[in-house]
Design a protein around this motif. Structure first.
Motif, mmCIF file in Angstrom:
data_model
loop_
_atom_site.group_PDB
_atom_site.id
_atom_site.type_symbol
_atom_site.label_atom_id
_atom_site.label_comp_id
_atom_site.label_asym_id
_atom_site.label_seq_id
_atom_site.Cartn_x
_atom_site.Cartn_y
_atom_site.Cartn_z
ATOM 1 N N GLU A 38 0.798 -1.211 -0.044
ATOM 2 C CA GLU A 38 -0.002 -0.102 -0.069
ATOM 3 C C GLU A 38 0.794 1.131 0.165
ATOM 4 O O GLU A 38 0.851 2.145 -0.820
ATOM 5 N N HIS A 39 1.850 1.375 0.867
ATOM 6 C CA HIS A 39 2.752 2.448 0.792
ATOM 7 C C HIS A 39 3.525 2.141 2.197
ATOM 8 O O HIS A 39 3.524 1.108 3.187
ATOM 9 N N TYR A 40 4.425 2.913 2.241
ATOM 10 C CA TYR A 40 5.265 3.058 3.618
ATOM 11 C C TYR A 40 4.838 4.415 4.375
ATOM 12 O O TYR A 40 4.089 5.352 3.765
ATOM 13 N N TRP A 41 4.786 4.019 5.842
ATOM 14 C CA TRP A 41 4.159 5.255 6.680
ATOM 15 C C TRP A 41 5.315 5.583 7.374
ATOM 16 O O TRP A 41 5.874 4.868 8.078
ATOM 17 N N LEU A 42 5.697 7.028 7.654
ATOM 18 C CA LEU A 42 6.525 7.471 8.479
ATOM 19 C C LEU A 42 6.000 8.495 9.538
ATOM 20 O O LEU A 42 5.367 9.279 9.120
ATOM 21 N N ILE A 43 6.448 8.287 10.728
ATOM 22 C CA ILE A 43 5.845 9.092 11.813
ATOM 23 C C ILE A 43 7.122 9.706 12.734
ATOM 24 O O ILE A 43 7.886 8.841 12.903
ATOM 25 N N ASP A 44 7.074 10.773 12.988
ATOM 26 C CA ASP A 44 8.050 11.529 14.232
ATOM 27 C C ASP A 44 7.184 12.278 15.172
ATOM 28 O O ASP A 44 6.269 12.852 14.593
ATOM 29 N N TRP A 45 7.680 12.328 16.283
ATOM 30 C CA TRP A 45 6.929 13.193 17.196
ATOM 31 C C TRP A 45 8.076 13.567 18.201
ATOM 32 O O TRP A 45 9.043 12.960 18.815
ATOM 33 N N ASP A 46 7.775 14.773 18.897
ATOM 34 C CA ASP A 46 8.510 15.343 20.021
ATOM 35 C C ASP A 46 7.272 16.220 21.062
ATOM 36 O O ASP A 46 6.808 17.072 20.569
ATOM 37 N N LEU A 47 6.947 15.081 21.749
ATOM 38 C CA LEU A 47 5.482 15.598 22.753
ATOM 39 C C LEU A 47 5.889 15.973 23.856
ATOM 40 O O LEU A 47 6.586 15.513 24.943
ATOM 41 N N PRO A 48 5.376 17.127 24.454
ATOM 42 C CA PRO A 48 5.639 17.657 25.719
ATOM 43 C C PRO A 48 4.614 16.727 26.679
ATOM 44 O O PRO A 48 4.814 16.631 27.817
ATOM 45 N N VAL A 64 6.903 -2.957 11.089
ATOM 46 C CA VAL A 64 7.177 -1.520 11.835
ATOM 47 C C VAL A 64 8.522 -1.694 12.422
ATOM 48 O O VAL A 64 9.063 -2.325 13.227
ATOM 49 N N PHE A 65 9.517 -0.593 12.057
ATOM 50 C CA PHE A 65 10.741 -0.255 12.824
ATOM 51 C C PHE A 65 10.446 0.955 13.621
ATOM 52 O O PHE A 65 9.845 1.840 13.128
ATOM 53 N N GLY A 96 7.181 2.639 8.973
ATOM 54 C CA GLY A 96 6.359 1.322 8.786
ATOM 55 C C GLY A 96 6.239 0.902 7.232
ATOM 56 O O GLY A 96 6.140 1.775 6.335
ATOM 57 N N VAL A 97 5.757 -0.466 6.921
ATOM 58 C CA VAL A 97 5.519 -1.050 5.593
ATOM 59 C C VAL A 97 4.305 -1.455 5.570
ATOM 60 O O VAL A 97 3.951 -2.479 6.615
ATOM 61 N N GLN A 98 3.268 -0.762 5.117
ATOM 62 C CA GLN A 98 1.825 -1.531 4.993
ATOM 63 C C GLN A 98 1.581 -2.377 3.503
ATOM 64 O O GLN A 98 1.771 -1.762 2.767
ATOM 65 N N PHE A 99 1.532 -3.537 3.793
ATOM 66 C CA PHE A 99 1.354 -4.458 2.783
ATOM 67 C C PHE A 99 -0.085 -4.135 2.120
ATOM 68 O O PHE A 99 -1.006 -4.293 2.895
ATOM 69 N N ARG A 100 -0.275 -4.566 1.038
ATOM 70 C CA ARG A 100 -1.437 -4.767 0.252
ATOM 71 C C ARG A 100 -2.245 -5.977 0.858
ATOM 72 O O ARG A 100 -1.469 -7.024 1.282
#
Length: 279
Positions: A38-48, A64-65, A96-100
């Motif tokens: 489906e796609h690669y999905w990338l997330i970054d965060w820096d939360l107080p 998921v890495f 992350g890698v979301q497969f079909r």
């Protein structure tokens, strides 16, 4: 880098999540991988402050890495049957890698995809041959500061493991895509008849290559549609939507939505702050 799709289907309270994290989707750079992902999905965060995200999972396997603070790990996440909740705090990164649906087994053909359903396993338990190189592989994916470097590392990881051509995987992907795009497909039996196969053969194909049955897939895509409508429309006519999604009545939609998301659809659709969504 291209973003394959822009919808937020499956994400509970998507606007709130996207206000707190940096979320992107990319296609694989390698053309050989695109039919299976489906796609690669990338997330970054820096939360107080800590934040809990909630997702109604797609009928997809994910690799998921993850990096939470100083702790990095990777896992294979089979199809989640229930609402998935992840607490985010401090700094972190996910690639992350979301497969079909149907697209994972060509990379891990040793077991039916149903073997992973409802489970999250360390990367090395699913992909043979990684051995002591697991930490090296995790760092290769998570360390690059730019998206292009992370996408290249994900491409390299997957290309080293396939895909192995499999006509049955191609058929499974085609059938799930048909379910997703054709709202007239409301019963697994009707799909089986249209394909000239027995319901048992269709069920076996889905267990081997998708990980859940066709009836489950039909229901999950209905809930995704209802969830997105509740997010995007000022006023949802639930009885009309129930009929549109193939439910016999509104009560059945309410029951399935509540069981999956945790609150009734009418409560979920209220303005933020009106109900406690746990987000």
């Amino acid at each position: 880098m291209a973003a394959p799709r822009r919808d937020t289907r499956g994400i509970v309270d998507a606007a709130e999540l996207l206000s707190r994290v940096r979320f992107r989707r990319h296609e694989p750079a390698a053309p050989a991988l695109r039919p299976y992902l489906e796609h690669y999905w990338l997330i970054d965060w820096d939360l107080p402050q800590p934040y809990a995200s909630h997702v109604v999972p797609h009928p997809s396997v994910n690799v998921v890495f993850q990096r939470f603070g100083d702790h990095s790990f990777a896992e294979v996440a089979g199809i989640g049957l229930d609402l998935f909740t992840q607490k985010l705090e401090g700094t972190g990164r996910v690639c992350g890698v979301q497969f079909r649906p149907g697209g994972f087994r060509p990379f891990a053909p040793s077991a039916p995809v149903a073997e992973w359903t409802g489970r999250r396993l360390p990367l090395g338990e699913v992909f043979e041959g990684l051995g002591e190189r697991v930490d090296e592989q995790i760092a290769a994916v998570l360390d690059p500061t730019g998206d292009a470097g992370r996408v290249a590392a994900l491409d390299a990881f997957l290309l080293a493991r396939g895909p192995r051509p499999d006509p049955q995987a191609d058929l499974a992907m085609e059938l799930v895509e048909r379910i997703r795009g054709d709202r007239t497909i409301l019963r697994a039996g009707a799909l089986a008849r249209a394909e000239g196969m027995s319901p048992r053969t269709l069920q076996r194909l889905f267990a081997q290559y998708v990980g859940v049955g066709p009836k489950w897939v039909i229901l999950r895509y209905r809930i995704h549609e209802a969830l997105e409508r509740a997010e995007s429309e000022a006023e949802v006519r639930w009885a009309e939507l129930a009929a549109e999604l193939g439910y016999t009545d509104q009560a059945h939609l309410v029951r399935d939505f509540t069981a999956t998301v945790g609150v009734p659809p009418t409560a979920y659709a209220q303005p933020k702050g009106a109900v406690g969504r746990g987000v």
